[in-house]
Design a protein around this motif. Structure first.
Motif, PDB file in Angstrom:
ATOM      1  N   HIS A 107       2.311 -32.930 -63.798  1.00 58.16           N
ATOM      2  CA  HIS A 107       2.804 -34.214 -64.318  1.00 58.16           C
ATOM      3  C   HIS A 107       4.280 -34.392 -63.985  1.00 58.16           C
ATOM      4  O   HIS A 107       4.727 -35.497 -63.658  1.00 58.16           O
ATOM      5  CB  HIS A 107       2.589 -34.298 -65.828  1.00 58.16           C
ATOM      6  CG  HIS A 107       3.064 -35.591 -66.422  1.00 58.16           C
ATOM      7  ND1 HIS A 107       2.347 -36.757 -66.339  1.00 58.16           N
ATOM      8  CD2 HIS A 107       4.214 -35.917 -67.062  1.00 58.16           C
ATOM      9  CE1 HIS A 107       3.016 -37.739 -66.918  1.00 58.16           C
ATOM     10  NE2 HIS A 107       4.156 -37.264 -67.367  1.00 58.16           N
ATOM     11  N   ARG A 111       6.087 -37.569 -62.125  1.00 52.25           N
ATOM     12  CA  ARG A 111       7.200 -38.355 -62.664  1.00 52.25           C
ATOM     13  C   ARG A 111       8.367 -38.395 -61.684  1.00 52.25           C
ATOM     14  O   ARG A 111       9.031 -39.404 -61.529  1.00 52.25           O
ATOM     15  CB  ARG A 111       7.680 -37.757 -64.002  1.00 52.25           C
ATOM     16  CG  ARG A 111       6.712 -37.876 -65.142  1.00 52.25           C
ATOM     17  CD  ARG A 111       6.023 -39.218 -65.247  1.00 52.25           C
ATOM     18  NE  ARG A 111       6.952 -40.327 -65.161  1.00 52.25           N
ATOM     19  CZ  ARG A 111       6.632 -41.565 -64.807  1.00 52.25           C
ATOM     20  NH1 ARG A 111       5.404 -41.858 -64.493  1.00 52.25           N
ATOM     21  NH2 ARG A 111       7.544 -42.530 -64.783  1.00 52.25           N
ATOM     22  N   GLY A 127       2.816 -48.974 -57.182  1.00 52.33           N
ATOM     23  CA  GLY A 127       1.881 -48.935 -56.063  1.00 52.33           C
ATOM     24  C   GLY A 127       1.668 -47.519 -55.572  1.00 52.33           C
ATOM     25  O   GLY A 127       1.766 -46.563 -56.328  1.00 52.33           O
ATOM     26  N   SER A 153      -6.874 -29.427 -63.581  1.00 46.51           N
ATOM     27  CA  SER A 153      -5.534 -30.018 -63.476  1.00 46.51           C
ATOM     28  C   SER A 153      -5.303 -30.627 -62.102  1.00 46.51           C
ATOM     29  O   SER A 153      -4.818 -31.743 -61.973  1.00 46.51           O
ATOM     30  CB  SER A 153      -4.437 -28.974 -63.687  1.00 46.51           C
ATOM     31  OG  SER A 153      -4.690 -28.160 -64.751  1.00 46.51           O
ATOM     32  N   TRP A 155      -7.464 -31.561 -59.827  1.00 40.89           N
ATOM     33  CA  TRP A 155      -8.328 -32.699 -59.507  1.00 40.89           C
ATOM     34  C   TRP A 155      -7.826 -33.966 -60.203  1.00 40.89           C
ATOM     35  O   TRP A 155      -7.865 -35.055 -59.636  1.00 40.89           O
ATOM     36  CB  TRP A 155      -9.781 -32.422 -59.919  1.00 40.89           C
ATOM     37  CG  TRP A 155     -10.425 -31.340 -59.113  1.00 40.89           C
ATOM     38  CD1 TRP A 155     -10.828 -30.105 -59.554  1.00 40.89           C
ATOM     39  CD2 TRP A 155     -10.728 -31.366 -57.706  1.00 40.89           C
ATOM     40  NE1 TRP A 155     -11.361 -29.379 -58.516  1.00 40.89           N
ATOM     41  CE2 TRP A 155     -11.323 -30.120 -57.385  1.00 40.89           C
ATOM     42  CE3 TRP A 155     -10.563 -32.309 -56.688  1.00 40.89           C
ATOM     43  CZ2 TRP A 155     -11.751 -29.802 -56.092  1.00 40.89           C
ATOM     44  CZ3 TRP A 155     -10.992 -32.001 -55.405  1.00 40.89           C
ATOM     45  CH2 TRP A 155     -11.576 -30.766 -55.118  1.00 40.89           C
ATOM     46  N   VAL A 156      -7.362 -33.817 -61.443  1.00 41.44           N
ATOM     47  CA  VAL A 156      -6.797 -34.980 -62.152  1.00 41.44           C
ATOM     48  C   VAL A 156      -5.564 -35.479 -61.389  1.00 41.44           C
ATOM     49  O   VAL A 156      -5.387 -36.674 -61.176  1.00 41.44           O
ATOM     50  CB  VAL A 156      -6.419 -34.624 -63.608  1.00 41.44           C
ATOM     51  CG1 VAL A 156      -5.711 -35.788 -64.292  1.00 41.44           C
ATOM     52  CG2 VAL A 156      -7.654 -34.239 -64.406  1.00 41.44           C
ATOM     53  N   ARG A 159      -6.425 -37.404 -58.217  1.00 44.63           N
ATOM     54  CA  ARG A 159      -6.829 -38.781 -58.481  1.00 44.63           C
ATOM     55  C   ARG A 159      -5.604 -39.650 -58.752  1.00 44.63           C
ATOM     56  O   ARG A 159      -5.528 -40.789 -58.297  1.00 44.63           O
ATOM     57  CB  ARG A 159      -7.780 -38.814 -59.667  1.00 44.63           C
ATOM     58  CG  ARG A 159      -8.336 -40.194 -59.931  1.00 44.63           C
ATOM     59  CD  ARG A 159      -9.572 -40.117 -60.770  1.00 44.63           C
ATOM     60  NE  ARG A 159     -10.073 -41.459 -61.065  1.00 44.63           N
ATOM     61  CZ  ARG A 159     -11.220 -41.686 -61.685  1.00 44.63           C
ATOM     62  NH1 ARG A 159     -11.969 -40.673 -62.081  1.00 44.63           N
ATOM     63  NH2 ARG A 159     -11.610 -42.916 -61.921  1.00 44.63           N
ATOM     64  N   CYS A 160      -4.641 -39.085 -59.488  1.00 46.24           N
ATOM     65  CA  CYS A 160      -3.434 -39.860 -59.815  1.00 46.24           C
ATOM     66  C   CYS A 160      -2.631 -40.207 -58.563  1.00 46.24           C
ATOM     67  O   CYS A 160      -2.173 -41.343 -58.417  1.00 46.24           O
ATOM     68  CB  CYS A 160      -2.548 -39.078 -60.781  1.00 46.24           C
ATOM     69  SG  CYS A 160      -3.258 -38.937 -62.430  1.00 46.24           S
ATOM     70  N   SER A 163      -3.973 -42.983 -56.566  1.00 44.99           N
ATOM     71  CA  SER A 163      -4.162 -44.231 -57.305  1.00 44.99           C
ATOM     72  C   SER A 163      -2.875 -45.013 -57.404  1.00 44.99           C
ATOM     73  O   SER A 163      -1.784 -44.486 -57.226  1.00 44.99           O
ATOM     74  CB  SER A 163      -4.631 -43.942 -58.734  1.00 44.99           C
ATOM     75  OG  SER A 163      -5.858 -43.283 -58.751  1.00 44.99           O
ATOM     76  N   ARG A 164      -3.044 -46.272 -57.722  1.00 49.31           N
ATOM     77  CA  ARG A 164      -1.905 -47.084 -58.156  1.00 49.31           C
ATOM     78  C   ARG A 164      -2.220 -47.516 -59.588  1.00 49.31           C
ATOM     79  O   ARG A 164      -3.335 -47.276 -60.081  1.00 49.31           O
ATOM     80  CB  ARG A 164      -1.750 -48.309 -57.256  1.00 49.31           C
ATOM     81  CG  ARG A 164      -3.008 -49.119 -57.240  1.00 49.31           C
ATOM     82  CD  ARG A 164      -3.076 -50.127 -56.117  1.00 49.31           C
ATOM     83  NE  ARG A 164      -4.470 -50.535 -55.987  1.00 49.31           N
ATOM     84  CZ  ARG A 164      -4.917 -51.788 -56.048  1.00 49.31           C
ATOM     85  NH1 ARG A 164      -4.075 -52.784 -56.161  1.00 49.31           N
ATOM     86  NH2 ARG A 164      -6.195 -52.067 -55.951  1.00 49.31           N
ATOM     87  N   ALA A 165      -1.266 -48.174 -60.217  1.00 47.67           N
ATOM     88  CA  ALA A 165      -1.491 -48.635 -61.588  1.00 47.67           C
ATOM     89  C   ALA A 165      -2.636 -49.643 -61.588  1.00 47.67           C
ATOM     90  O   ALA A 165      -2.839 -50.368 -60.611  1.00 47.67           O
ATOM     91  CB  ALA A 165      -0.220 -49.268 -62.135  1.00 47.67           C
ATOM     92  N   SER A 166      -3.406 -49.686 -62.688  1.00 48.96           N
ATOM     93  CA  SER A 166      -4.505 -50.657 -62.786  1.00 48.96           C
ATOM     94  C   SER A 166      -3.963 -52.055 -62.500  1.00 48.96           C
ATOM     95  O   SER A 166      -2.998 -52.473 -63.125  1.00 48.96           O
ATOM     96  CB  SER A 166      -5.107 -50.654 -64.187  1.00 48.96           C
ATOM     97  OG  SER A 166      -5.681 -49.424 -64.467  1.00 48.96           O
ATOM     98  N   GLU A 282      -8.605 -48.650 -58.807  1.00 48.27           N
ATOM     99  CA  GLU A 282      -7.211 -48.199 -58.782  1.00 48.27           C
ATOM    100  C   GLU A 282      -6.835 -47.499 -57.477  1.00 48.27           C
ATOM    101  O   GLU A 282      -5.698 -47.023 -57.345  1.00 48.27           O
ATOM    102  CB  GLU A 282      -6.934 -47.235 -59.939  1.00 48.27           C
ATOM    103  CG  GLU A 282      -7.286 -47.766 -61.329  1.00 48.27           C
ATOM    104  CD  GLU A 282      -8.735 -47.537 -61.664  1.00 48.27           C
ATOM    105  OE1 GLU A 282      -9.320 -46.556 -61.153  1.00 48.27           O
ATOM    106  OE2 GLU A 282      -9.308 -48.334 -62.427  1.00 48.27           O
TER     107      GLU A 282
END
Lengths: 496, 275
Positions: A107, A111, A127, A153, A155-156, A159-160, A163-166, A282
């Motif tokens: 995480h 950030r 984006g 951890s 795999w999560v 995906r992040c 992705s972009r924000a919804s 996303e």
């Protein structure tokens, strides 16, 4: 938290003060010399909690010693704002090389990389990551998942970073029907159009449509579809003027338009469907080559670890983002394997598989010469019915032989639906069934419906003419015909 | 080749989970728990106020004023005069005001904007914008959005996925990836799943077995995990979790407020959830 208080009371002078730097230097020395970083922050946390609990009026200096490790990471990030982000990335990378199960470290990286994301669209939120940054992270994730394919951890995190924000809600479809005298607006996500709200506005031939908006789902709740009645004096029969509608949804500057020609009963505008975003809205990676490289990595890993559920789900996401129709067999295989590999989450996998089937069905929808739009999803083991916001022009919907326990209110967006086949599912009640203006025929045979009252919402469907209820517990009851005739008068009800 | 190199390092890190012993409790020991709670502590009269319809003994205006003053310009809430900002306090603020019927005393729109700004790419929420997703924070933010009627702003499928991933082979739920299961997380994750209509995404029977295994057959009460010391905190969440799973011996518990549904029905505070 404490940091803001510290800075607030003493000002930035304290942090940049030389004696504070010495304290940090000592603490850092202890950390690198003796303790792992995790233990270091934990001890600070325990000490800090103890000191804080000993009295609310302790000097703000001690507030630097913070609460549990999660908050310690918060402070680290505040410090990092003044330090070198590359050094921080390296720090997180070091922690991960010792233990890939460090969700906080993953995480922390996300950030640090957040400011490098380009905005998806004006007001559209964060984006995608820039390509070179993304590549670094993908390599780190690859090391992690090959070291331990069952550690979630990484795999999560994968995906992040892909992705972009919804995306915020936007208009997907405008539909106007002369006979119903209604303009329907369908959104990509549920929205609220409150009374007196000016967020959703429409004009017809330049004049504002003054009517109130109501939910297409039958209740004033957040909905995908909102309706506005056309004023009766707009086109009193037999007049059939050309009508031009323009709709604006305030948070999004783009307006949408649809024109109803004199010889038309209905007209619509629909946003072209992006196949790669149906299953995974996303997804933030535009370059197919990046996704394809990840697909290869997943396939290789599955040869070694065929039951890695993180890998299976990720592969489904990637294949759906690339080409849902072209990869539909592999997607189905992965989902079957996932169901076996993940018995704890059968409900989740069932709904994921339903989404994949719905996406394929939407992409295969065909329009007939008579304006009919047929969507066929029989015997697909559907446990839920997602993507209804992309089905609003459907006239014939075949859901026979699935595992649906009910029908969602979002079905109310299907203003053109004439024939609905939900036979041989697991429907017990139609509670929440929305008013469908054009529904003529409904098949409910082979469902566990035992009381006539379960069908009460059907009274709000003005054109319902034929209802099938054969092979239901209700059909076997002696008074069924009488009760149903009272509840739904004028409808041809087949009980056998 | 990199792949071959990596293959030699293919070793699983030991999965962080607990093993439930065959002789662990498997039925609800209601009597034992009642005795445990009744005998615990001396100031239990304080928390009976709402349960027994005695809200009139508190100074509602003072409470409302206190909470109003804790809201900041960006919509967030501090926890106390020391100014720590955390979405937990956003939840506490709206929960308190909702129970008192004074939700309009604060700037709800701004409060919602702040909580939504704490949403992460994995669909979860942290304590502040940019903070790591954490089951406790997710419960607070989801509860907040339920109370303020904004559940439609959540990415339900994404958050539901993150939440159902908390379930470990033992059946218990953890609070973040690769952590140990804990009965209190079983409540926070479960209540969140209930609020977003995804309770069926976990194995309810296995979770039930885990929660029951956390009971202490001698003293009553629940511990964080099987075999540990019991405490009232985990007892509350163990019982509340079992209620959400449909345990008939326990009253229906509201997933937003962690209070009996009949109490909330009486004061007409039952936020609508995603079905």
């Amino acid at each position: 938290m404490y940091w803001e208080r510290l800075l607030g009371v003493q000002g930035s002078v304290v942090y940049s003060g030389s004696w504070w730097k010495k304290i940090w230097g000592v603490l850092d020395g202890i950390r690198s010399g003796f303790w792992s970083d995790k233990a270091y922050w934990f001890v600070l946390g325990v000490a800090g909690t103890g000191l804080r609990d000993s009295g609310g009026d302790t000097s703000p200096h001690w507030s630097l010693l913070v609460a549990p490790p999660v908050h310690a990471w918060e402070h680290r990030r505040t410090l990092a704002a003044e330090e070198d982000p590359e050094a921080e990335l390296a720090f997180a990378g070091t922690l991960l090389s010792r233990d890939f199960s460090n969700f906080s470290a993953w995480h922390h990286r996300s950030r640090l990389l957040a400011p490098t994301r380009t905005p998806a669209s004006p007001g559209g939120g964060a984006g995608a990551l820039p390509p070179h940054r993304l590549q670094m992270e993908l390599e780190l994730v690859q090391n992690a998942v090959f070291t331990d394919p069952n550690d979630q951890s990484a795999w999560v995190y994968l995906r992040c970073i892909l992705s972009r924000a919804s995306p915020p809600p936007r208009i997907l479809c405008l539909y106007v029907n002369r006979e119903d005298a209604t303009l329907a607006v369908t959104f990509s996500r549920p929205v609220v159009v409150g009374a007196g709200s000016s967020a959703l506005t429409a004009t017809v031939d330049g004049s504002a449509l003054e009517g109130a908006w109501r939910s297409g789902e039958g209740r004033p709740r957040p909905s995908h579809t909102w309706l506005c009645d056309l004023p009766p004096d707009l086109a009193p029969p037999p007049a059939r003027p050309r009508l031009h509608f323009r709709v604006t949804w305030e948070p999004n500057p783009a307006h949408r338009e649809v024109t109803l020609l004199p010889d038309e009963n209905e007209a619509w505008w629909q946003e072209p469907i992006k196949a790669g975003e149906l299953f995974w809205p996303e997804v933030g990676v535009a370059e197919a080559s990046v996704l394809e490289a990840q697909v290869e990595t997943c396939r290789q890993l599955l040869e070694l670890e065929p039951r890695s559920r993180g890998c299976l789900l990720t592969l489904v996401l990637l294949l759906s983002a690339l080409d849902p129709l072209g990869h539909e067999d592999e997607i189905r295989r992965c989902l079957r394997d996932l169901q076996e590999a993940d018995p704890l989450r059968i409900g989740f996998v069932g709904d994921v598989a339903s989404r994949a089937e719905a996406a394929v069905g939407v992409l295969r929808m065909g329009a007939g010469p008579d304006g009919a739009v047929r969507l066929r999803l029989p015997r697909k083991a559907l446990t839920s019915l997602p993507l209804l916001e992309h089905m609003v022009l459907v006239t014939h919907l075949d859901l026979a032989g699935n595992d649906l326990g009910g029908l969602p209110p979002a079905l109310g967006g299907l203003r053109r639906l004439q024939v609905l086949d939900v036979s041989h599912n697991k429907v017990t009640t139609l509670r929440g069934f929305p008013p469908l203006p054009r529904l003529e025929e409904l098949h409910l045979d082979g469902n566990p419906i035992s009381h006539a009252s379960a069908l009460a919402p059907l009274a709000t469907c003005p054109r319902l003419a034929r209802l099938r209820l054969a092979e239901t517990p209700l059909a076997a009851t002696p008074e069924a015909a009488t009760h149903l005739a009272q509840l739904l008068p004028g409808i041809d009800i087949a009980l056998a | 080749m990199q792949l071959t190199f990596c293959w030699y390092f293919l070793q699983g890190t030991p999965q962080k989970d607990v093993t439930i012993k065959p002789d662990a409790p498997s039925t609800l020991l209601s009597e034992k728990h009642a005795d445990y709670i009744a005998s615990y502590g001396t100031k239990k009269d304080d928390y009976i106020l709402i349960l027994y319809d005695s809200l009139h003994v508190v100074d509602v205006n003072k409470i409302v004023e206190y909470i109003q003053n804790l809201q900041k310009e960006d919509g967030s809430f501090a926890g106390d005069k020391w100014g720590e900002i955390d979405t937990r306090f956003s939840f506490c603020a709206v929960a308190t005001l909702a129970l008192l019927g004074k939700l309009d005393a604060i700037d709800v729109g701004r409060a919602v904007e702040f909580v939504l700004s704490c949403m992460n790419f994995d669909g979860g929420f942290g304590c502040r914008p940019g903070s790591e997703s954490h089951a406790g924070q997710i419960y607070c933010c989801t509860g907040f959005l339920a109370i303020t009627d904004q559940l439609h702003q959540i990415n339900v499928d994404l958050l539901g996925w993150w939440l159902c991933e908390r379930q470990l082979p033992s059946g218990g739920l953890n609070g973040r990836p690769e952590k140990l299961p804990d009965v209190c997380y079983s409540w926070w994750v479960l209540a969140s799943l209930k609020m977003i209509g995804r309770l069926h995404w976990i194995d309810r029977e296995k979770l039930r077995c885990f929660i029951l295994a956390c009971q202490d057959e001698e003293t009553g009460g629940f511990a964080d995990r099987p075999g540990d010391m019991v405490d009232p905190f985990h007892t509350l969440f163990g019982i509340a979790g079992l209620s959400l799973l449909g345990e008939e011996q326990i009253k229906a518990v509201n997933p937003v407020f962690c209070m009996p549904e009949d109490v909330l029905r009486r004061i007409n505070v039952q936020p609508e959830l995603v079905s």
